[in-house]
Design an enzyme around this catalytic site. Structure first.
Site, PDB file in Angstrom:
ATOM      1  N   CYS A 163       0.471 -13.870 -24.621  1.00  0.00           N
ATOM      2  CA  CYS A 163      -0.159 -13.400 -25.853  1.00  0.00           C
ATOM      3  C   CYS A 163      -1.551 -13.993 -25.996  1.00  0.00           C
ATOM      4  CB  CYS A 163       0.702 -13.752 -27.064  1.00  0.00           C
ATOM      5  SG  CYS A 163       0.013 -13.162 -28.630  1.00  0.00           S
ATOM      6  N   CYS A 180      -2.537 -14.886 -29.547  1.00  0.00           N
ATOM      7  CA  CYS A 180      -1.861 -16.098 -30.036  1.00  0.00           C
ATOM      8  C   CYS A 180      -2.517 -17.353 -29.467  1.00  0.00           C
ATOM      9  CB  CYS A 180      -0.389 -16.094 -29.636  1.00  0.00           C
ATOM     10  SG  CYS A 180       0.548 -14.633 -30.104  1.00  0.00           S
ATOM     11  N   ASP A 181      -2.819 -17.337 -28.173  1.00  0.00           N
ATOM     12  CA  ASP A 181      -3.185 -18.562 -27.463  1.00  0.00           C
ATOM     13  C   ASP A 181      -4.604 -18.600 -26.922  1.00  0.00           C
ATOM     14  OD1 ASP A 181      -0.570 -19.434 -27.882  1.00  0.00           O
ATOM     15  OD2 ASP A 181       0.141 -18.517 -26.028  1.00  0.00           O
TER      16      ASP A 181
END
Length: 322
Positions: free
Chosen positions: A137, A140-141
């Site tokens: 992701c 997300c990261d």
């Protein structure tokens, strides 16, 4: 003797979407029951640092966040069952669901929040490096790799979108694809090829995620040329696997309308499915955003949609009785 649990609202899944639905339903006096499924807490229980969930100045831990959400749901009156649903029957009301435990669940409304799982390459080294440089992701990261070298593995829309997104954080993004052309939409391909911070490595697959340093972290990828078998090393700090997701919808095939990718189809602007009284929220119906906060938002929507549905049903019954 078969155990039966009856409720006005049953929630399948206990990630951010399911737990938010339960919190709102409990506060509305619907006495929800949550069947936690095979991964209680959802994907956030496998996520370490969470920096983008609103309300927290410092980095928080995914498992801790889910424990807090469950505690809140229990505090306002949610009942939790550790079970996995193996069969659903929407042909009768109340709906009837069967758990692996043998328990029968009946409900007036159902909220499906079973989520989706990212597809991985299946390499032992990939498993070892999850959370240490291997991710599925970018949104997300990606922040953790600001100014660092990153790679994206895949050739579809998701891979191209993630490569483009990562240019917000990195000036050195490499897309790795095992073929000589991408499957992504042409407009996305045009943006990718025009971006000076992205390069593409064709005809290649990841053979190994390479670890190094103390503490251990990803330092590179060993790439195999699918035509010759030759191995080469690409130095990267982060690698994002973007080869798609598996929505957990097998149970509903033939019973609810699904889209072409297997996600539950819902009415635009709502969580209503093709069966009245059945609602879907979170990653099981969202293949675009896939964030904890958006999952929680749709969980709220599902609870409100279910509450309104029940209120309308009760009003109709009262009118019919007069």
């Amino acid at each position: 003797m078969t155990k039966t649990i009856s409720t006005r609202l049953l929630v399948l899944g206990s990630g951010p979407a399911g737990l938010t639905a339960a919190i709102y339903a409990a506060r509305a006096g619907m006495s929800p029951v949550v069947v936690q499924g095979i991964q209680p807490g959802g994907q956030l229980t496998t996520t370490t640092d969470v920096e983008n969930y609103p309300g927290f100045r410092d980095v928080i831990q995914g498992p801790w966040l889910m424990e807090e959400m469950q505690a809140q749901a229990e505090h306002v009156g949610t009942r939790f069952e550790w079970d996995h649903i193996s069969d659903v029957d929407f042909s009768q009301r109340p709906f009837r669901l069967t758990g692996d435990s043998g328990t029968i669940y009946t409900c007036d409304t159902l909220v499906i929040a079973t989520g989706a799982q990212a597809k991985w390459l299946g390499l032992p080294s990939e498993e070892h490096m999850k959370g240490k440089g291997a991710s599925a992701c970018a949104t997300c990261d990606g922040f953790f790799y600001r100014g660092k070298k990153v790679a994206v593995i895949g050739g579809g829309n998701t891979a191209v979108e993630e490569a483009l997104y990562l240019t917000n954080h990195s000036h050195d993004v490499t897309l790795i694809h095992r073929r000589d052309s991408l499957r992504a939409e042409k407009i996305l391909q045009d943006r990718l090829f025009a971006h000076p911070g992205i390069k593409v490595i064709w005809h290649s697959e990841v053979a190994e995620f390479v670890a190094g340093g103390t503490p251990e972290a990803l330092v590179g990828l060993d790439l195999r040329d699918v035509r010759t078998g030759a191995i080469s090393r690409l130095e990267v700090d982060g690698a994002f696997v973007a080869i798609g997701h598996h929505p957990a919808t097998e149970l509903f095939t033939g019973k609810l309308d699904l889209d072409s990718d297997g996600y539950i189809a819902v009415e635009t602007g709502s969580t209503r499915t093709s069966v009245e009284g059945v609602f879907a929220c979170g990653d099981v119906m969202d293949k675009l955003y896939r964030q904890a906060v958006t999952a929680a938002g749709t969980g709220c929507m599902a609870a409100l949609d279910a509450e309104r549905f029940l209120a309308a049903q009760e009003f109709e019954q009262l009118q019919a009785a007069e």
